[in-house]
Design an enzyme around this catalytic site. Sequence first.
Site, PDB file in Angstrom:
ATOM      1  N   HIS A  29       0.655  -1.267   0.074  1.00 38.03           N
ATOM      2  CA  HIS A  29       0.066   0.095  -0.053  1.00 38.03           C
ATOM      3  C   HIS A  29       0.823   1.268   0.012  1.00 38.03           C
ATOM      4  O   HIS A  29       1.795   1.445   0.766  1.00 38.03           O
ATOM      5  CB  HIS A  29      -1.076  -0.097   1.242  1.00 38.03           C
ATOM      6  CG  HIS A  29      -1.911  -1.041   1.110  1.00 38.03           C
ATOM      7  ND1 HIS A  29      -3.017  -1.391   0.430  1.00 38.03           N
ATOM      8  CD2 HIS A  29      -1.919  -2.222   2.141  1.00 38.03           C
ATOM      9  CE1 HIS A  29      -3.506  -2.539   0.564  1.00 38.03           C
ATOM     10  NE2 HIS A  29      -2.831  -3.330   1.578  1.00 38.03           N
ATOM     11  N   ASP A  75      -0.691  -4.621   4.949  1.00 38.98           N
ATOM     12  CA  ASP A  75      -2.018  -4.861   5.353  1.00 38.98           C
ATOM     13  C   ASP A  75      -2.200  -4.740   6.904  1.00 38.98           C
ATOM     14  O   ASP A  75      -1.143  -5.101   7.482  1.00 38.98           O
ATOM     15  CB  ASP A  75      -2.694  -6.037   4.929  1.00 38.98           C
ATOM     16  CG  ASP A  75      -3.097  -6.248   3.298  1.00 38.98           C
ATOM     17  OD1 ASP A  75      -3.044  -5.113   2.996  1.00 38.98           O
ATOM     18  OD2 ASP A  75      -2.658  -7.142   2.816  1.00 38.98           O
ATOM     19  N   GLU A  79       9.720 -10.576  23.248  1.00 40.67           N
ATOM     20  CA  GLU A  79       9.918 -12.079  23.291  1.00 40.67           C
ATOM     21  C   GLU A  79       8.838 -12.677  22.905  1.00 40.67           C
ATOM     22  O   GLU A  79       7.532 -12.270  23.233  1.00 40.67           O
ATOM     23  CB  GLU A  79      10.676 -12.468  24.340  1.00 40.67           C
ATOM     24  CG  GLU A  79       9.730 -12.511  25.670  1.00 40.67           C
ATOM     25  CD  GLU A  79      10.503 -12.900  26.908  1.00 40.67           C
ATOM     26  OE1 GLU A  79      10.995 -14.242  27.008  1.00 40.67           O
ATOM     27  OE2 GLU A  79      10.396 -12.570  28.099  1.00 40.67           O
ATOM     28  N   CYS A 107      19.632   1.185  11.928  1.00 48.94           N
ATOM     29  CA  CYS A 107      19.633   0.883  10.641  1.00 48.94           C
ATOM     30  C   CYS A 107      20.828   0.104  10.133  1.00 48.94           C
ATOM     31  O   CYS A 107      20.786   0.027   8.703  1.00 48.94           O
ATOM     32  CB  CYS A 107      19.258   2.392   9.833  1.00 48.94           C
ATOM     33  SG  CYS A 107      17.690   3.089  10.543  1.00 48.94           S
TER      34      CYS A 107
END
Length: 338
Positions: free
Chosen positions: A18, A56, A97, A123
Amino acid sequence: MRFGNVSICSVAHVDAPHRVSSAEVEARLDPTMRRLGIPKGLLEGLSGIVARRVWDPGVQPSDAATLAAERAIALAGIDRSRLGVLISTSVCRDYIEPSTACLVHGKLGLDPGCINFDLGNACLGFLSGMEVVGNMIERGQLDYGIVVDGENSRFVVDSTITRLQAPEVDMPGFWANFATLTLGSGAAAMVLARRDLAPNAHRFLGGVTLAATEHRDLCRGQVDHMITNSAELLSSGIELAGRTWQLAEAELGWKREGIAEFVLHQVSKAHTVKLGAALELDPAKILTTYAEYGNVGPAGIPLVLSKAAELGRLQSGDRVALMGIGSGLNCSMAELVW
């Protein structure tokens, strides 16, 4: 760190389905932006991000990572029972966890002897995961390994928008949350192998890393928000990248003209353009993805690499530089030969 016995059999990505434009994000923030006198188009204008992708509702990071892993295993053409380790490097997680790695391991139906664990390094997680698997292969611990990453920015972006809609939000609060609005979703995976088992695959030569943890407070993320000092993060990150490049020159023998493709972790247009300019990189050798995909976290570097391969930008024998800066601050640069 240099490797002499590590191959990359495959790299794959899966785009979230999307598309959410920056204009759509701003529309939800219109009352706050009008109250603070912030002009329309600021999000796209400052970041260069036209849109980002989301999954989604209900899709978990492990679901996304599994999709990419299935694709990478198929591309590698190996029996998954031969995988000796699975490392998940996602910032986003299904739970605190158990590990996201064990969820992906189970969804893939991997052998009980396949080690699995999460590795977190903001990152830079995927590059760190590659290094760990490379080390395990180099020392003879295993034959094949897979690094996976699934990022889902839907919750943190929606939570941030809801918070910024509050009437008490002021300008400093808006700017502290601004970077969160650039986050995107996606998934990536990579299969690595012992060189003699994949002699015709791409070579992973290793990499270098430098830390500047005096800047550890410039970006702090939680499950529902991320507070960032974007200006200082950018300037400090670029300074660290300059020193890391010098280390890569010394240890990896890098010369700008010898690198065919620079695969960058992309936070925004300003970050990508200023990093390239500071390191004197040829813009023609940088595939930019931020405009349509935003900041996809640790999935960003393998996603760009996979897209570059799909577009035919990489030829056999090309030297490819993988480069990223992660909050903390840390900077990693690695090399592979396509």
